[in-house]
Design a protein around this motif. Structure first.
Motif, mmCIF file in Angstrom:
data_model
loop_
_atom_site.group_PDB
_atom_site.id
_atom_site.type_symbol
_atom_site.label_atom_id
_atom_site.label_comp_id
_atom_site.label_asym_id
_atom_site.label_seq_id
_atom_site.Cartn_x
_atom_site.Cartn_y
_atom_site.Cartn_z
ATOM 1 N N GLU A 89 6.579 25.190 86.033
ATOM 2 C CA GLU A 89 6.822 25.073 87.472
ATOM 3 C C GLU A 89 6.380 23.699 87.990
ATOM 4 O O GLU A 89 7.041 23.109 88.852
ATOM 5 C CB GLU A 89 6.090 26.181 88.233
ATOM 6 C CG GLU A 89 6.696 27.560 88.046
ATOM 7 C CD GLU A 89 6.029 28.605 88.918
ATOM 8 O OE1 GLU A 89 6.728 29.535 89.369
ATOM 9 O OE2 GLU A 89 4.802 28.512 89.145
ATOM 10 N N SER A 132 14.723 41.048 86.480
ATOM 11 C CA SER A 132 15.038 40.576 85.132
ATOM 12 C C SER A 132 14.767 41.669 84.119
ATOM 13 O O SER A 132 13.688 42.260 84.103
ATOM 14 C CB SER A 132 14.210 39.332 84.784
ATOM 15 O OG SER A 132 14.463 38.912 83.455
ATOM 16 N N ASP A 179 16.096 27.609 86.838
ATOM 17 C CA ASP A 179 15.311 28.834 86.705
ATOM 18 C C ASP A 179 14.027 28.559 85.940
ATOM 19 O O ASP A 179 14.043 27.919 84.887
ATOM 20 C CB ASP A 179 16.130 29.901 85.967
ATOM 21 C CG ASP A 179 15.344 31.177 85.746
ATOM 22 O OD1 ASP A 179 15.233 31.979 86.688
ATOM 23 O OD2 ASP A 179 14.825 31.382 84.624
ATOM 24 N N ALA A 219 9.557 30.217 85.657
ATOM 25 C CA ALA A 219 8.702 31.393 85.835
ATOM 26 C C ALA A 219 7.253 30.940 85.818
ATOM 27 O O ALA A 219 6.914 29.928 85.192
ATOM 28 C CB ALA A 219 8.935 32.435 84.739
ATOM 29 N N ASP A 220 6.395 31.712 86.473
ATOM 30 C CA ASP A 220 4.985 31.332 86.522
ATOM 31 C C ASP A 220 4.344 31.315 85.141
ATOM 32 O O ASP A 220 3.491 30.486 84.835
ATOM 33 C CB ASP A 220 4.206 32.235 87.485
ATOM 34 C CG ASP A 220 4.308 33.722 87.165
ATOM 35 O OD1 ASP A 220 5.011 34.092 86.187
ATOM 36 O OD2 ASP A 220 3.685 34.523 87.895
ATOM 37 N N HIS A 248 9.913 39.680 86.945
ATOM 38 C CA HIS A 248 10.198 39.265 85.579
ATOM 39 C C HIS A 248 10.436 40.435 84.627
ATOM 40 O O HIS A 248 11.203 40.313 83.662
ATOM 41 C CB HIS A 248 9.051 38.398 85.062
ATOM 42 C CG HIS A 248 9.469 37.406 84.032
ATOM 43 N ND1 HIS A 248 8.738 36.278 83.740
ATOM 44 C CD2 HIS A 248 10.542 37.351 83.213
ATOM 45 C CE1 HIS A 248 9.334 35.591 82.778
ATOM 46 N NE2 HIS A 248 10.427 36.218 82.433
ATOM 47 N N SER A 261 3.027 29.706 93.088
ATOM 48 C CA SER A 261 4.294 29.126 92.637
ATOM 49 C C SER A 261 4.800 28.081 93.625
ATOM 50 O O SER A 261 5.295 27.016 93.217
ATOM 51 C CB SER A 261 5.348 30.225 92.447
ATOM 52 O OG SER A 261 5.100 30.964 91.264
ATOM 53 N N THR A 292 12.397 31.348 90.454
ATOM 54 C CA THR A 292 11.231 31.547 89.605
ATOM 55 C C THR A 292 10.919 33.040 89.555
ATOM 56 O O THR A 292 11.631 33.850 90.164
ATOM 57 C CB THR A 292 10.025 30.709 90.080
ATOM 58 O OG1 THR A 292 9.003 30.752 89.066
ATOM 59 C CG2 THR A 292 9.452 31.220 91.391
ATOM 60 N N LYS A 293 9.867 33.390 88.809
ATOM 61 C CA LYS A 293 9.588 34.808 88.571
ATOM 62 C C LYS A 293 8.087 35.064 88.596
ATOM 63 O O LYS A 293 7.290 34.141 88.426
ATOM 64 C CB LYS A 293 10.134 35.249 87.206
ATOM 65 C CG LYS A 293 11.528 34.769 86.874
ATOM 66 C CD LYS A 293 11.943 35.217 85.487
ATOM 67 C CE LYS A 293 13.092 34.413 84.945
ATOM 68 N NZ LYS A 293 12.712 33.035 84.559
#
Length: 345
Positions: free
Chosen positions: A62, A153, A51, A53-54, A123, A108, A81-82
């Motif tokens: 990433e 999330s 997992d 995230a940007d 996110h 991403s 990812t988020k």
């Protein structure tokens, strides 16, 4: 041998531990080669769920993940990812709008060096954006093959239900997972969020199972203030002398004693507790170093006895958050007084 768990009702199977990569990049471990080694060690141990995230280190996390998954490894990893957080100064380089989602997924994909993202997550909620607008854009990405599944999330139970309603009534792809904060010190989601997730068959992948480090074993009564990048950046949350953290310090110390009596480290106890709840699919661990990873890898194989679980309930009652700072998200209705008061005449 890792016992994989069903990811909601998708048919996908994931490891009970998910490797979170927030600490890879300038925010934590700036050494890309070392971070790649940590990721490879996690994968070799049986973890198949990663997992990121940007916004983690402005996209650098990433990039690190993309390097680690280059080649054949990508096919055997469930990659998440988020999007939502700000990625630039432009007011439209953030949020949950169709405009931003369609643009940011391409960023991403490029940073991750992949053709598809298994789980693309919102996110945080964005009350200023119609949820149908967000789900419509994400559904299009599913149909285009750029993402496989949609997740959220730190959403409230009512927002989770709204997402399911929109998918059913408006023909959108369904949200299949939720990523909330959950630990022995932050058990608030046990009241309603986890039962709602179970009712709708959602996978649940909690973040911060070690309560941001409070359950690392370093926070003990009579000990000096632990130092870390998190404690430096969020002093109010980690100050052991702050009155609002007194209950957390008391609980962390009592839990450390309980772990010792059970023949476990506090890290093992904390992770095993989260994984014990029947609604939890996979707990996100976020190591910065290889040593930190090694202390957590065996937690997925540990089962806590009824007596230990009962003792935990005595230390922190079910459904209790010891601090509001650990809830992860405060709704605008609590932050903005104008939303609680009638307009002045």
């Amino acid at each position: 041998m890792t016992e994989y768990r069903p990811f909601g009702r998708t048919g996908v199977m994931v490891s009970p531990l998910c490797l979170g990569t927030m600490m890879f990049g300038p925010r934590g471990n700036p050494d890309h080669d070392d971070s790649v080694r940590i990721i490879h060690r996690a994968l070799d141990s049986g973890i198949n769920f990663v997992d990121t995230a940007d916004v983690y280190s402005a996209g650098e996390s990433e990039i690190v993940v993309g390097k680690a998954l280059a080649g054949a490894r990508r096919d055997n990893v469930v990659l998440a990812t988020k999007f939502h957080g700000g990625m630039g100064d432009d007011p439209n380089e953030r949020g949950n709008s169709r405009r931003w989602i369609i643009r940011e997924v391409e960023n991403s994909l490029r940073r991750l060096n992949t053709d598809w993202i298994d789980l693309y997550q919102v996110h945080r909620p964005g009350p200023e954006t119609d949820f149908d607008e967000t789900l419509g854009a994400l559904s299009d990405l599913v149909h285009q093959g750029k993402i496989r599944y949609i997740g959220t999330s730190t959403y409230q139970p009512s927002e989770i239900v709204e997402g399911q309603w929109i998918a059913e009534r408006r023909g959108r792809e369904r949200v299949v997972s939720e990523q909330p904060p959950y630990s022995v010190l932050a058990r608030g989601i046990e009241r309603e969020m986890l039962p709602v997730a179970q009712r709708y068959g959602l996978a649940v992948i909690p973040w911060s199972p070690l309560a941001g480090g409070w359950l690392s074993g370093r926070y003990r009564k009579g000990a000096a203030q632990p130092t870390s990048s998190r404690s430096d950046n969020q002093r109010e949350r980690f100050d052991i002398d702050a009155a609002e953290n007194a209950a957390k310090l008391e609980a962390a110390d009592a839990l450390a004693v309980l772990a010792e009596e059970a023949g476990l480290t506090l890290v093992q106890l904390a992770l095993a507790f989260v994984l014990e709840h029947p609604a939890i699919t996979s707990a996100i661990i976020g190591p910065r170093t290889m040593e930190q990873l090694e202390t957590q890898l065996d937690a997925g194989d540990i089962r806590l006895s009824k007596d230990v679980l009962d003792r935990i309930d005595e230390i922190v009652p079910p459904g209790t958050n010891l601090s509001t700072r650990d809830s992860g998200y405060t709704p605008p209705s609590l932050n903005d007084p104008s939303l609680r008061r009638r307009p002045s005449h």
